[in-house]
Every structure is written in structure tokens, then in C-alpha cells.
Design a protein around this motif. Structure first.
Motif, PDB file in Angstrom:
ATOM      1  N   GLN A  70      43.758  -9.779  17.820  1.00 23.39           N
ATOM      2  CA  GLN A  70      44.502 -11.060  17.269  1.00 23.39           C
ATOM      3  C   GLN A  70      43.461 -12.185  17.539  1.00 23.39           C
ATOM      4  OE1 GLN A  70      48.720 -11.061  18.323  1.00 23.39           O
ATOM      5  NE2 GLN A  70      49.085 -13.000  17.143  1.00 23.39           N
ATOM      6  N   SER A  71      43.452 -13.181  16.655  1.00 19.86           N
ATOM      7  CA  SER A  71      42.668 -14.622  16.921  1.00 19.86           C
ATOM      8  C   SER A  71      43.290 -15.481  17.791  1.00 19.86           C
ATOM      9  CB  SER A  71      42.026 -15.021  15.563  1.00 19.86           C
ATOM     10  OG  SER A  71      43.331 -15.525  14.771  1.00 19.86           O
ATOM     11  N   ARG A  72      42.576 -16.211  18.336  1.00 17.23           N
ATOM     12  CA  ARG A  72      43.154 -17.415  19.125  1.00 17.23           C
ATOM     13  C   ARG A  72      44.338 -18.197  18.303  1.00 17.23           C
ATOM     14  NH1 ARG A  72      39.392 -19.035  23.468  1.00 17.23           N
ATOM     15  NH2 ARG A  72      40.227 -21.180  23.607  1.00 17.23           N
ATOM     16  N   GLU A  73      43.596 -18.333  17.012  1.00 14.29           N
ATOM     17  CA  GLU A  73      44.589 -19.102  16.206  1.00 14.29           C
ATOM     18  C   GLU A  73      45.855 -18.500  15.868  1.00 14.29           C
ATOM     19  OE1 GLU A  73      41.290 -18.369  15.554  1.00 14.29           O
ATOM     20  OE2 GLU A  73      40.502 -20.278  16.180  1.00 14.29           O
ATOM     21  N   SER A  74      45.918 -17.242  15.705  1.00 19.92           N
ATOM     22  CA  SER A  74      46.967 -16.643  15.468  1.00 19.92           C
ATOM     23  C   SER A  74      48.052 -16.343  16.815  1.00 19.92           C
ATOM     24  CB  SER A  74      46.740 -14.859  15.090  1.00 19.92           C
ATOM     25  OG  SER A  74      47.463 -14.225  14.893  1.00 19.92           O
ATOM     26  N   VAL A 101      48.805 -12.210  26.639  1.00 18.75           N
ATOM     27  CA  VAL A 101      47.851 -12.868  26.046  1.00 18.75           C
ATOM     28  C   VAL A 101      46.668 -12.073  25.949  1.00 18.75           C
ATOM     29  CG1 VAL A 101      46.399 -15.057  25.766  1.00 18.75           C
ATOM     30  CG2 VAL A 101      48.940 -15.079  26.508  1.00 18.75           C
ATOM     31  N   LEU A 102      46.073 -11.310  27.019  1.00 19.14           N
ATOM     32  CA  LEU A 102      44.940 -10.864  26.930  1.00 19.14           C
ATOM     33  C   LEU A 102      44.993  -9.430  25.980  1.00 19.14           C
ATOM     34  CD1 LEU A 102      42.124 -10.693  28.071  1.00 19.14           C
ATOM     35  CD2 LEU A 102      43.012  -9.426  30.145  1.00 19.14           C
ATOM     36  N   GLY A 103      46.239  -8.804  25.875  1.00 25.02           N
ATOM     37  CA  GLY A 103      46.532  -7.777  25.198  1.00 25.02           C
ATOM     38  C   GLY A 103      46.225  -8.016  23.708  1.00 25.02           C
ATOM     39  N   LEU A 104      46.948  -9.113  23.499  1.00 25.37           N
ATOM     40  CA  LEU A 104      46.710  -9.677  21.910  1.00 25.37           C
ATOM     41  C   LEU A 104      45.512  -9.819  21.725  1.00 25.37           C
ATOM     42  CD1 LEU A 104      49.963 -12.183  22.271  1.00 25.37           C
ATOM     43  CD2 LEU A 104      50.023 -10.168  20.985  1.00 25.37           C
TER      44      LEU A 104
END
Length: 124
Positions: A39-43, A31-34
Motif C-alpha cells: 500500500q502506498s503512503r498516499e493510500s 502501518v508497517l504491515g500496510l
């Protein structure tokens, strides 16, 4: 904040012991990598529908507890506001020292700090 960090779990039987979110098979590092890749939270929430807003908040809260500063312990990662290196906490945990015993020995730390250290280490 403690309820947020309770969402971060470490189980040697899941994902090779890397810190995960709510015992799911998605790691804090993923998640941290994304998020780090832009990448947005929503994405992230759309791509991983089983995640919740609070899960992302927990990942970010873990990261906020760690400090890397060349002026403190020669730049080793430490718990923010202390000189306690992450490496020391991980060695103590590996030796079988309980969270409660660590907190008793280092009263400025909390169990949430220990969880954050585990999550940080799982990212590297």
C-alpha cells in the motif's frame, strides 16, 4: 529524527502496550504491515485521515534502527551499529530499568533506539 520517534508511544493501557502512533489506536505494526503489503503512503494517509506524513516517516525510522545480520549476535535483532540485542533491552525495560539507566549503561544507545526496539518488538 528524535522528533519523529517521539511520535511512537507505548502505553500499557492502550492497545495492550503495543507501540502506537501519537497515542492513537493504530499500531506501528499495522502501518508497517500496510506498507509492506504494497500500500502506498498516499493510500495509507487516505484510509487513515488522522495520520500525518511524519507518522509514516516515524514508522520507517524505527525500522531503520534495527539490524538482523547472521554475522552479528548469531542473527538476533540488534540496534544497528551495535551488538546490543533488542531482547536485552526489552528484558531490562520489563525489569523496570528506566530509559535513562539503559543509556547510561550502554552509552552508544539513545532513547530513540529504545523506542525503536519497543516498536520492533510490537511487530512480532
Amino acid at each position: 529524527m528524535p522528533e519523529l520517534l517521539a511520535r511512537i508511544t507505548v502505553d500499557p493501557q492502550r492497545m495492550h502496550g503495543r507501540p502506537c502512533i501519537r497515542n492513537l489506536r493504530i499500531t506501528v505494526a499495522e502501518v508497517l504491515g500496510l506498507l509492506s503489503a504494497g500500500q502506498s503512503r498516499e493510500s495509507v494517509l487516505q484510509d487513515y485521515p488522522y495520520l500525518e506524513e511524519a507518522d509514516i516517516d516515524a514508522v520507517l525510522a524505527c525500522r531503520e534502527r534495527i539490524e538482523i545480520n547472521p554475522e552479528i549476535m548469531a542473527g538476533k535483532p540488534v540496534i544497528r551499529g551495535t551488538r546490543t540485542p533488542i531482547e536485552l533491552l526489552l528484558r531490562m525495560l520489563a525489569a523496570g530499568v528506566s530509559d535513562e539507566a539503559i543509556v547510561a549503561e550502554y552509552p552508544r544507545l539513545t532513547v530513540d533506539d529504545i523506542r525503536a526496539a519497543q516498536a520492533f518488538a510490537g511487530n512480532y
